[in-house]
Design a protein around this motif. Structure first.
Motif, PDB file in Angstrom:
ATOM      1  N   GLY A 232       0.785  -1.144  -0.170  1.00  0.00           N
ATOM      2  CA  GLY A 232      -0.029   0.146  -0.140  1.00  0.00           C
ATOM      3  C   GLY A 232       0.666   1.188  -0.013  1.00  0.00           C
ATOM      4  O   GLY A 232       1.962   1.188   0.215  1.00  0.00           O
ATOM      5  N   ALA A 233       0.285   2.299  -0.251  1.00  0.00           N
ATOM      6  CA  ALA A 233       0.943   3.698  -0.341  1.00  0.00           C
ATOM      7  C   ALA A 233       1.863   4.005   0.796  1.00  0.00           C
ATOM      8  O   ALA A 233       2.980   4.189   0.635  1.00  0.00           O
ATOM      9  CB  ALA A 233       0.023   4.768  -0.503  1.00  0.00           C
ATOM     10  N   GLY A 234       1.497   3.904   2.225  1.00  0.00           N
ATOM     11  CA  GLY A 234       2.229   4.107   3.447  1.00  0.00           C
ATOM     12  C   GLY A 234       2.664   2.974   4.120  1.00  0.00           C
ATOM     13  O   GLY A 234       3.620   3.140   4.899  1.00  0.00           O
ATOM     14  N   GLY A 235       2.594   1.628   3.658  1.00  0.00           N
ATOM     15  CA  GLY A 235       2.843   0.472   4.256  1.00  0.00           C
ATOM     16  C   GLY A 235       3.920  -0.238   3.380  1.00  0.00           C
ATOM     17  O   GLY A 235       4.456   0.082   2.562  1.00  0.00           O
ATOM     18  N   GLY A 236       4.090  -1.430   3.910  1.00  0.00           N
ATOM     19  CA  GLY A 236       5.219  -2.412   3.343  1.00  0.00           C
ATOM     20  C   GLY A 236       4.674  -3.497   3.187  1.00  0.00           C
ATOM     21  O   GLY A 236       3.608  -4.074   3.401  1.00  0.00           O
ATOM     22  N   ILE A 237       5.647  -4.600   2.732  1.00  0.00           N
ATOM     23  CA  ILE A 237       5.527  -5.804   2.481  1.00  0.00           C
ATOM     24  C   ILE A 237       5.229  -6.794   3.634  1.00  0.00           C
ATOM     25  O   ILE A 237       4.575  -7.992   3.288  1.00  0.00           O
ATOM     26  CB  ILE A 237       6.395  -6.355   1.505  1.00  0.00           C
ATOM     27  CG1 ILE A 237       7.681  -6.635   1.887  1.00  0.00           C
ATOM     28  CG2 ILE A 237       6.652  -5.667   0.246  1.00  0.00           C
ATOM     29  CD1 ILE A 237       8.880  -7.190   1.489  1.00  0.00           C
ATOM     30  N   ALA A 238       5.172  -6.290   4.911  1.00  0.00           N
ATOM     31  CA  ALA A 238       5.033  -7.384   6.027  1.00  0.00           C
ATOM     32  C   ALA A 238       3.415  -7.183   6.450  1.00  0.00           C
ATOM     33  O   ALA A 238       3.260  -7.664   7.402  1.00  0.00           O
ATOM     34  CB  ALA A 238       5.688  -6.830   7.124  1.00  0.00           C
ATOM     35  N   ALA A 239       2.752  -6.322   5.718  1.00  0.00           N
ATOM     36  CA  ALA A 239       1.312  -6.385   6.069  1.00  0.00           C
ATOM     37  C   ALA A 239       0.628  -7.688   6.158  1.00  0.00           C
ATOM     38  O   ALA A 239       1.066  -8.541   5.176  1.00  0.00           O
ATOM     39  CB  ALA A 239       0.482  -5.692   4.830  1.00  0.00           C
ATOM     40  N   LYS A 240       0.057  -7.925   7.247  1.00  0.00           N
ATOM     41  CA  LYS A 240      -0.820  -9.284   7.361  1.00  0.00           C
ATOM     42  C   LYS A 240      -1.541  -9.761   6.341  1.00  0.00           C
ATOM     43  O   LYS A 240      -1.248 -10.978   5.936  1.00  0.00           O
ATOM     44  CB  LYS A 240      -1.655  -9.024   8.721  1.00  0.00           C
ATOM     45  CG  LYS A 240      -1.081  -8.653   9.882  1.00  0.00           C
ATOM     46  CD  LYS A 240      -2.000  -8.756  11.000  1.00  0.00           C
ATOM     47  CE  LYS A 240      -1.320  -8.615  12.510  1.00  0.00           C
ATOM     48  NZ  LYS A 240      -2.115  -8.446  13.580  1.00  0.00           N
ATOM     49  N   ASP A 241      -2.109  -9.097   5.357  1.00  0.00           N
ATOM     50  CA  ASP A 241      -2.702  -9.597   4.253  1.00  0.00           C
ATOM     51  C   ASP A 241      -1.860 -10.072   3.255  1.00  0.00           C
ATOM     52  O   ASP A 241      -2.139 -11.082   2.538  1.00  0.00           O
ATOM     53  CB  ASP A 241      -3.895  -8.883   3.788  1.00  0.00           C
ATOM     54  CG  ASP A 241      -3.597  -7.387   3.224  1.00  0.00           C
ATOM     55  OD1 ASP A 241      -2.277  -6.853   3.787  1.00  0.00           O
ATOM     56  OD2 ASP A 241      -4.187  -6.609   2.694  1.00  0.00           O
ATOM     57  N   LEU A 242      -0.864  -9.117   2.986  1.00  0.00           N
ATOM     58  CA  LEU A 242       0.075 -10.085   2.095  1.00  0.00           C
ATOM     59  C   LEU A 242       0.910 -11.253   2.233  1.00  0.00           C
ATOM     60  O   LEU A 242       1.228 -12.004   1.751  1.00  0.00           O
ATOM     61  CB  LEU A 242       1.238  -8.796   1.716  1.00  0.00           C
ATOM     62  CG  LEU A 242       0.520  -7.394   1.164  1.00  0.00           C
ATOM     63  CD1 LEU A 242       1.806  -6.301   1.067  1.00  0.00           C
ATOM     64  CD2 LEU A 242      -0.048  -7.667  -0.194  1.00  0.00           C
ATOM     65  N   VAL A 243       1.156 -11.405   3.886  1.00  0.00           N
ATOM     66  CA  VAL A 243       1.848 -12.313   4.378  1.00  0.00           C
ATOM     67  C   VAL A 243       0.774 -13.696   4.193  1.00  0.00           C
ATOM     68  O   VAL A 243       1.268 -14.676   3.752  1.00  0.00           O
ATOM     69  CB  VAL A 243       1.921 -12.105   5.871  1.00  0.00           C
ATOM     70  CG1 VAL A 243       2.496 -13.661   6.255  1.00  0.00           C
ATOM     71  CG2 VAL A 243       3.141 -11.196   5.921  1.00  0.00           C
ATOM     72  N   ALA A 244      -0.527 -13.386   4.238  1.00  0.00           N
ATOM     73  CA  ALA A 244      -1.300 -14.608   4.151  1.00  0.00           C
ATOM     74  C   ALA A 244      -1.543 -14.951   2.641  1.00  0.00           C
ATOM     75  O   ALA A 244      -1.693 -16.049   2.507  1.00  0.00           O
ATOM     76  CB  ALA A 244      -2.909 -14.082   4.791  1.00  0.00           C
ATOM     77  N   VAL A 245      -1.719 -14.023   1.876  1.00  0.00           N
ATOM     78  CA  VAL A 245      -1.844 -14.344   0.433  1.00  0.00           C
ATOM     79  C   VAL A 245      -0.472 -14.933   0.000  1.00  0.00           C
ATOM     80  O   VAL A 245      -0.602 -15.848  -0.909  1.00  0.00           O
ATOM     81  CB  VAL A 245      -2.170 -12.929  -0.156  1.00  0.00           C
ATOM     82  CG1 VAL A 245      -2.195 -13.161  -1.642  1.00  0.00           C
ATOM     83  CG2 VAL A 245      -3.596 -12.636   0.077  1.00  0.00           C
TER      84      VAL A 245
END
Length: 202
Positions: free
Chosen positions: A32-45
């Motif tokens: 996302g714009a202000g987030g990174g690749i450790a976001a919980k939804d990205l990890v789950a996917v």
């Protein structure tokens, strides 16, 4: 897991590679714009894709690699994304690519799908409009995608809910824009969809 830097027209990007046992396609996931690749939804996917036999590249845009939080303009994001996709296409020997991401990353995936010849597009929390401004719709970006697409949206997302069409389906799960309330539902929706849309390509 392997991390590589990839040159782009706007500085180096970074890709964190998570390979499946026998990868039959590659899912590129943007943040996302202000987030990174450790976001919980990205990890789950990422886990869901690996379970479906899909390699995953979690892609950090150059502005994040450079330590900035404010996102780059859309044209720069798109150009950097396509440079990463090109490099990964060679690294993964021409496997079908699925473009994806959460929020801003989902918009990038939609805008670049045609130019990058993506086989499919996965949108997590597509920001249909800014909060409280439904008149500023971004539906056109999603409608322009001509390959199979899945949108997974939180039922209480303040960024709105995209409309489905002939090319894309919308799955609503519990939660907000973060998509972190029911990660099992997210896992199931994405794993099933990836298996279904990639089967004809393999």
């Amino acid at each position: 897991m392997t991390t590589i830097e990839i040159p782009t027209p706007h500085g180096p990007a970074r890709a964190e590679l998570h390979c499946a046992e026998e990868g039959q396609a590659v899912l590129l996931l943007g943040h996302g714009a202000g987030g990174g690749i450790a976001a919980k939804d990205l990890v789950a996917v990422t886990r869901a894709a690996q379970a479906a036999g899909v390699d995953v590249a979690l892609v950090e845009q150059p502005y994040r690699v450079a330590g900035r939080r404010a996102p780059a303009p859309a044209k720069q994001l798109d150009a950097a994304w396509l440079a990463v996709a090109d490099e990964l296409g060679e690294r993964f020997d021409g496997l079908p690519q699925v473009f994806g991401g959460r929020s801003s990353g989902a918009r990038v995936a939609c805008r670049t799908a045609a130019a990058g010849q993506a086989a499919a597009v996965l949108c997590l929390a597509f920001p249909e409009h800014p909060p409280g401004k439904p008149e500023k719709s971004r539906q056109a970006e999603l409608d322009a995608v001509e390959v199979p697409a899945l949108v997974v949206q939180g039922e209480r997302d303040p960024f709105g809910r995209p409309k489905p069409s002939a090319h894309h389906e919308v799955v609503v799960i519990p939660g907000t824009h973060a998509l972190d309330k029911d990660l099992d539902a997210l896992f199931r929706a994405t794993s099933e969809w990836l298996t279904r849309v990639l089967r004809p390509l393999l």
